[in-house]
Design an enzyme around this catalytic site. Structure first.
Site, mmCIF file in Angstrom:
data_model
loop_
_atom_site.group_PDB
_atom_site.id
_atom_site.type_symbol
_atom_site.label_atom_id
_atom_site.label_comp_id
_atom_site.label_asym_id
_atom_site.label_seq_id
_atom_site.Cartn_x
_atom_site.Cartn_y
_atom_site.Cartn_z
ATOM 1 N N SER A 252 -44.911 -52.616 -51.501
ATOM 2 C CA SER A 252 -43.783 -52.173 -52.315
ATOM 3 C C SER A 252 -42.815 -51.412 -51.448
ATOM 4 C CB SER A 252 -44.270 -51.261 -53.437
ATOM 5 O OG SER A 252 -44.615 -50.013 -52.881
ATOM 6 N N LYS A 253 -41.534 -51.484 -51.834
ATOM 7 C CA LYS A 253 -40.522 -50.904 -50.945
ATOM 8 C C LYS A 253 -40.604 -49.388 -50.891
ATOM 9 C CE LYS A 253 -36.676 -51.295 -54.201
ATOM 10 N NZ LYS A 253 -35.493 -52.053 -54.523
ATOM 11 N N ARG A 254 -41.368 -48.800 -51.779
ATOM 12 C CA ARG A 254 -41.530 -47.350 -51.700
ATOM 13 C C ARG A 254 -42.385 -46.959 -50.499
ATOM 14 N NH1 ARG A 254 -41.430 -43.811 -57.128
ATOM 15 N NH2 ARG A 254 -39.380 -44.489 -57.788
#
Ligand code: GLU
Length: 492
Positions: A252-254
């Site tokens: 995930s881009k987090r």
């Protein structure tokens, strides 16, 4: 029978690594058997779909060498390949299902459905549509339609028994019908939902095999039912394991840059990216790590895909990329590829007006603008500290700003500036205190060109990666803090 596979991205964000990975496996599966590979744009969610996102997806997949035989840009006999241009087709099919008794009109308002959900939650009942539309008489439906009342079309779903379907990798999968919602097929605005459009298009486009991410397993019963209602053969399904971060969480881009554009900007070679994506859950029969596209296609065997979540590890990718750079590029080719990457007028043109007023000779250029061509800047916690602001407050503000920027749809200077200014104000900081931090995080020094211009040129992924990097350098949020901040952020 010609094997036909497809990738069907929704253009609602940056081109995702997961899309490239699934596209590669569909392409390899098709090519290995002399088949065809199609690209279809699933843009029925008109609020979230953007032409910019579609363009970026097409460009990134092309950059990687994932060539499609039919698609919105190249055409083909089964077009249009953009769902937003196929509206009437879905409407007709939805109405056919109603006529055949497999679907029904539903006039429930969003408020009624909220109320239903509240009732189900409070009474600990299973959440889902309760079939109220099925109780309306044919006359009542006609009257309400004639009066122009807002409505959707939903599919009928059995309430009892178990749905069984086959997956090429997982064998037989069983899901109780009670867990399957009476899905909306056609929305009030006349647009289809993913499920209807996907099934109709896969059928009309002659798709024989659907290789897609495992997050779609729960949709398979609805799809199987739709194929049965229409009397069509269902393509064979294969749900591929999702990519994961090194800590095994879902990519995930987090946590990790997920946009292909980031990897392009970082200066990875497309061949190495493709090679690495090919290793996600799959391996060559002789287990060799380095192989090219054609070698993968020649040797591809879907049964060699292992279901353990494949880990996307940037360090491993860098190692592989290093091999490609050293082993496959002559010095001349190396220079050419660097030029194609970023040492060219396209990339440098917007940088020149920013640096020209600040230099006296060319030798001043790289020290000032080198950060446009580098990865993460070398910065320390001291470089980022601000004597006038509490460091926890600063860290938190940076994190909140980053989260805000992750949700920014259009990466434009004014919009980025507004987000940063508003975040500073929200967190009771002087904008310049936050901007100073961003400056160092993005450019790596306290004295450079405008940070907002720099962020536009670096693009959203590289900019966010640098902010994430700065946050890590500052000690990042601890696990506990991350949870607390997340809560606090939601109340902003
Ligand atoms: N539009 C869906 C997506 O965004 C396609 C899923 C599928 O392959 O069926 O991934």
């Amino acid at each position: 029978m010609t094997i036909r596979t497809r990738i069907a991205p929704s253009p609602t964000g940056d081109p995702h690594l997961g899309t490239a990975y699934i596209a590669l496996f569909n392409l390899a599966f098709a090519r290995q058997q002399g088949g065809e590979f199609i690209l279809r744009i699933e843009d029925t969610d008109q609020e979230r779909s953007t032409p910019e996102s579609e363009a970026a997806i097409l460009e990134s997949l092309r950059w990687l060498g994932l060539d499609w035989d039919e698609g919105p840009d190249v055409g083909g006999p089964h077009g249009p390949y953009r769902q937003s241009e196929r509206g009437d087709i879905y409407k007709d099919y939805a109405q056919q299902l109603v006529r055949d008794g497999h679907a029904f009109y539903c006039f429930a308002t969003p408020e009624e459905l909220d109320e239903l959900r509240r009732h189900q939650t409070e009474n600990k009942l299973p959440i889902g549509y309760d079939g109220r539309g099925l109780t309306l008489s044919a006359e009542e439906v006609q009257t309400r339609l004639a009066s122009g009342e807002a409505h959707v079309i939903r599919m009928k779903v059995p309430r009892e028994g178990t749905c069984k379907f086959n997956d090429m990798l997982r064998g037989e999968i069983e899901i109780d019908w009670a867990q399957v919602d009476m899905q909306v097929l056609l929305k009030n605005d006349g647009m289809p939902t993913y499920h209807l459009a996907n099934v109709v298009d896969d059928h009309l486009m002659g798709i024989t095999h659907v290789l897609r991410g495992e997050e779609w397993i729960n949709s398979a019963p609805k799809h199987q039912l739709l194929y049965a209602y229409f009397g069509w053969d269902m393509p064979l399904l294969c749900h591929l394991p999702l990519l994961r971060n090194p800590d095994k969480s879902k990519l995930s881009k987090r946590k990790n840059p997920t946009s292909i554009l980031y990897y392009q900007r970082m200066g990875y070679l497309a061949e190495a990216m493709l090679n690495y994506l090919g290793r996600m859950g799959w391996s060559m029969p002789d287990e060799r790590e380095k192989f090219d596209r054609q070698e993968m296609f020649d040797n591809f065997d879907i049964q060699r895909v292992s279901l353990g979540g494949p880990i996307f590890d940037q360090e491993k990718l860098s190692w592989l990329n290093g091999l490609w750079l050293r082993e496959d590029l002559s010095d001349m080719a190396f220079m050419q590829r660097m030029q194609e990457w970023a040492v060219n007028t396209d990339y440098l043109a917007p940088i020149v007006p920013l640096i020209k007023p600040r230099v006296e000779k060319f030798s001043d250029v790289l020290p000032l603008a080198g950060f446009f061509l580098s990865g993460m800047p070398e910065i320390s916690a001291e470089d980022l500290a601000n004597a006038k602001v509490d460091s926890d407050q600063l860290r938190k503000t940076l994190q909140f700003t980053l989260w805000q920027l992750e949700g920014l749809r259009h990466w434009e200077k004014d919009a980025i500036f507004d987000v940063c200014k508003t975040m500073a104000q929200c967190m009771e900081l002087k904008p310049k205190d936050l901007f100073g931090l961003l400056f160092v995080a993005i450019t790596g020094s306290a004295n450079s060109v405008s940070v907002f211009d720099a962020m536009v040129i670096l693009g959203p992924d590289m900019s966010r990666a640098r902010l994430r990097h700065a946050l890590t350098v500052m000690g990042g949020p601890s696990k506990k803090e991350a949870k607390r901040w997340d809560k606090e952020y939601r109340t902003l």
